[in-house]
Design a protein around this motif. Structure first.
Motif, PDB file in Angstrom:
ATOM      1  N   UNK A 104      42.223  39.698  57.953  1.00 11.23           N
ATOM      2  CA  UNK A 104      40.795  38.687  56.866  1.00 11.23           C
ATOM      3  C   UNK A 104      41.538  39.398  55.712  1.00 11.23           C
ATOM      4  N   UNK A 120      26.307  44.300  47.075  1.00 10.66           N
ATOM      5  CA  UNK A 120      26.447  45.240  47.026  1.00 10.66           C
ATOM      6  C   UNK A 120      26.131  45.398  44.918  1.00 10.66           C
ATOM      7  N   UNK A 179      29.767  54.675  48.203  1.00 11.38           N
ATOM      8  CA  UNK A 179      30.143  53.755  50.265  1.00 11.38           C
ATOM      9  C   UNK A 179      29.194  54.120  50.921  1.00 11.38           C
TER      10      UNK A 179
ATOM     11  N   UNK B  71      43.428  44.359  56.171  1.00  6.43           N
ATOM     12  CA  UNK B  71      42.131  44.622  55.398  1.00  6.43           C
ATOM     13  C   UNK B  71      40.888  44.831  56.835  1.00  6.43           C
ATOM     14  N   UNK B  72      40.834  46.528  57.424  1.00  7.83           N
ATOM     15  CA  UNK B  72      40.125  46.878  58.543  1.00  7.83           C
ATOM     16  C   UNK B  72      38.760  46.396  56.839  1.00  7.83           C
ATOM     17  N   UNK B  73      37.257  46.723  57.847  1.00  7.59           N
ATOM     18  CA  UNK B  73      36.207  46.811  57.385  1.00  7.59           C
ATOM     19  C   UNK B  73      36.459  47.695  56.581  1.00  7.59           C
ATOM     20  N   UNK B  74      36.807  48.735  56.442  1.00  7.08           N
ATOM     21  CA  UNK B  74      36.700  50.098  56.086  1.00  7.08           C
ATOM     22  C   UNK B  74      36.795  49.728  54.721  1.00  7.08           C
ATOM     23  N   UNK B  75      37.946  49.114  54.692  1.00  6.96           N
ATOM     24  CA  UNK B  75      38.747  48.854  53.513  1.00  6.96           C
ATOM     25  C   UNK B  75      38.371  48.067  52.953  1.00  6.96           C
ATOM     26  N   UNK B  76      37.859  46.658  53.502  1.00 13.47           N
ATOM     27  CA  UNK B  76      36.854  45.439  52.805  1.00 13.47           C
ATOM     28  C   UNK B  76      36.232  46.654  52.185  1.00 13.47           C
ATOM     29  N   UNK B  77      35.530  47.035  52.918  1.00 12.14           N
ATOM     30  CA  UNK B  77      33.879  47.792  52.029  1.00 12.14           C
ATOM     31  C   UNK B  77      34.741  48.396  50.938  1.00 12.14           C
ATOM     32  N   UNK B  78      36.068  49.310  50.545  1.00 11.54           N
ATOM     33  CA  UNK B  78      36.595  49.552  49.429  1.00 11.54           C
ATOM     34  C   UNK B  78      36.936  49.108  48.408  1.00 11.54           C
ATOM     35  N   UNK B  79      37.427  47.486  49.534  1.00  6.73           N
ATOM     36  CA  UNK B  79      37.545  46.838  48.159  1.00  6.73           C
ATOM     37  C   UNK B  79      36.414  46.263  47.505  1.00  6.73           C
ATOM     38  N   UNK B  80      36.017  45.116  48.397  1.00  5.96           N
ATOM     39  CA  UNK B  80      34.734  44.859  47.433  1.00  5.96           C
ATOM     40  C   UNK B  80      33.935  46.215  46.566  1.00  5.96           C
TER      41      UNK B  80
END
Lengths: 192, 364
Positions: A104, A120, A179, B71-80
């Motif tokens: 994804x 965000x 975060x 893109x795990x949810x954790x990495x997705x959060x980091x990217x965002x």
């Protein structure tokens, strides 16, 4: 009742295997769990926390066999079990979906992503405001990109009297704090 | 544990899915064993994401990142979060009544940041972040469609040819370049190749063996170029003088001039290639004297400039040659082989072909 008792005993043995000092064992348990979560995350698992808990449960289930007999590096044992749990998870996911789950990869222009970004953005402002000014200033300065990023970060480290590596670690923790704050902010936003 | 760049590089390659199985297992075992190692893995992961968003990854790293970085949810959060940091300071348009307060908060924060800037006398903080965002969007917009890529390729090739003509159109500089080229016709001065110099082999010499070059001719060439530079410090003269310093192993002077030249004309492939060559040679020398951890930055910078040169002009042999050398020296045989093979396919000089084939044999 017996089942509960044997499980409690297994937990005790597991903690004792980690350390004879109970307080230290609790600390080690938390550290091991954190590292397992990172491990599964690196392997691309969306449910890394569940898999970390599953790995620990699996080891607790085997503790009567390993506590006295296993002599090697515990990290190798954790690796072996975690690797196996990951393979099982991959197999289960394939069964459920019929094929591997596609990656994804987020698209910054997608509408849902855009809405998420707006949220965000608001939360980032809010969370930055909650930080002490020194930390906030550091955070903003760190991301001030000029000609040479490496040189800029070295200058920031020099100004703070620390090494570049110490600064990078500090930034990693600060990002993690932000975060966590943003996650809480988003949850609040969703519930109102 | 003692942290070092080699280990960090290994983690970086692990996260990009670029490590052999055995090394990968070693990283994962270290991760499960050591908290500090886990921390460093997170630092490297965060920085990879930062670099990706900022368009600062090397080309091959970007490809690996997009292919292998799940893109795990954790990495997705980091990217965002990093995307948002990059956009920080931009006005956000949200059709939401509650936003008014947030907007006020944002304004208060911006004002506070500006206060900090004024108090500390630092350059503005928000503007560069905004600039970063617009740079990134600009960079992305370049690659929206195939016809644009083709158009840019024509422009880039045109610029390259124009620059070469410009070099030869100045009779003094052209004469100096020809003279220096003659001096190094039998044997090139460095392992790396310099643009504008014809191919010459680089036989390794024994420790006590002396290089036989005509120092008088080189001194004169240097003087002519220094005079020309004092009178009119154009990018062309900077580049030519930088190349001469490089050939004469005056690496610091060469680096200074070539960095200035790259700053002035960042779209010139040859400038990037020669700056990459200086940094490669400096890295090789520092490494051989045991300063490996401190010099990894040199290697990364060299690689970055050589890759940039090839982005601008993929037919630039010197850049590809130097990049292949760099991969070979840094124990990345697959990448090195790929570059040598591309080079071999287009190389017509039999001596150059021999050198490339020898390197391919060494890799095997």
């Amino acid at each position: 009742m017996n089942n509960w008792k044997s499980r409690r005993d297994a937990w005790k043995r597991f903690l004792n295997w980690l350390s004879h000092d109970l307080e230290q064992a609790a600390y080690t348990y938390e550290a091991v769990r954190r590292r397992l979560i990172i491990f599964f995350n690196c392997r691309g698992c969306a449910n890394s926390e569940d898999l970390a808990d599953k790995t620990i449960d699996r080891i607790i289930g085997k503790i009567s066999e390993i506590a006295d007999s296993y002599k090697g590096d515990p990290a190798k044992y954790f690796f072996g079990v975690a690797h196996y749990v990951h393979l099982e998870d991959l197999r289960d996911r394939k069964r459920m979906d019929g094929e591997p789950v596609p990656d994804d990869f987020p698209d910054s222009n997608h509408q849902e992503e855009t809405t998420e970004k707006e949220l965000i953005s608001r939360c980032l402002h809010h969370c930055l405001q909650k930080q002490p000014s020194a930390k906030r200033e550091l955070f903003l300065s760190y991301y001030q990109v000029g000609e040479d990023k490496a040189e800029h970060h070295q200058t920031l480290a020099d100004e703070r009297g620390c090494t570049l590596n110490a600064l990078r670690l500090q930034m990693m923790r600060l990002r993690a704090e932000l975060r966590a704050c943003i996650t809480a902010c988003r949850e609040r936003d969703a519930s109102t | 544990m003692n942290w070092n760049l080699e280990e960090e590089n290994k983690i970086r390659r692990y996260l990009l899915g670029d490590l052999p199985e055995e090394a990968k297992q070693q990283v994962e075992e270290n991760l499960l064993r050591d908290d500090e190692y886990a921390d460093w893995l997170l630092v490297v992961e965060d920085e990879l994401i930062d670099n990706y968003v900022q368009g600062a990854l090397l080309e091959h790293e970007r490809i690996l990142f997009e292919q292998n970085f799940s893109m795990t949810p954790r990495r997705h959060e980091k990217l965002m979060l990093v995307w948002e940091i990059a956009a920080f300071g931009e006005p956000t348009e949200v059709g939401n009544a509650n936003y008014t307060n947030e907007k006020k908060e944002s304004a208060v924060l911006s004002a506070r940041v500006k206060e900090i800037e004024v108090e500390s006398g630092e350059p503005p903080l928000i503007e560069p972040l905004r600039q970063l965002r617009s740079d990134r969007e600009w960079w992305r917009s370049l690659f929206l469609s195939g016809w644009k890529i083709a158009a840019y390729a024509v422009i880039v090739i045109g610029l390259g040819v124009g620059f070469w003509n410009l070099r030869s159109s100045n009779p003094d500089i052209a004469a100096v370049t020809n003279t220096v080229n003659e001096v190094y016709r039998v044997r090139r001065p460095l392992e790396a190749r310099i643009t504008g110099f014809d191919y010459a082999p680089f036989p390794k010499m024994a420790g006590n063996e002396q290089e036989e070059v005509d120092y008088v001719v080189l001194d004169r060439a240097e003087r002519v170029l220094l005079d020309a530079f004092a009178a009119n410090p154009t990018t062309e003269i900077r580049h030519t003088l930088g190349c001469l310093f490089l050939a004469r192993k005056k690496f610091d002077q060469a680096e200074t001039l070539l960095r200035e030249a790259v700053r002035d004309e960042p779209s010139q492939a040859r400038l990037h290639s020669d700056l990459g060559a200086v940094l490669f040679e400096k890295w090789e020398r520092a490494r051989s004297t045991g300063q490996a951890p401190e010099t990894d930055q040199l290697k990364l910078q060299s690689q970055s400039h050589l890759e940039r040169a090839l982005q601008l002009d993929e037919s630039l042999r010197e850049a590809r040659f130097n990049l292949a050398l760099l991969y070979q020296s840094s124990n990345q045989p697959l990448l090195a082989r790929r570059e040598w093979e591309i080079l071999l396919a287009s190389e017509s000089d039999s001596r150059a072909r021999s050198e490339i084939e020898l390197n391919l044999k060494l890799l095997k």
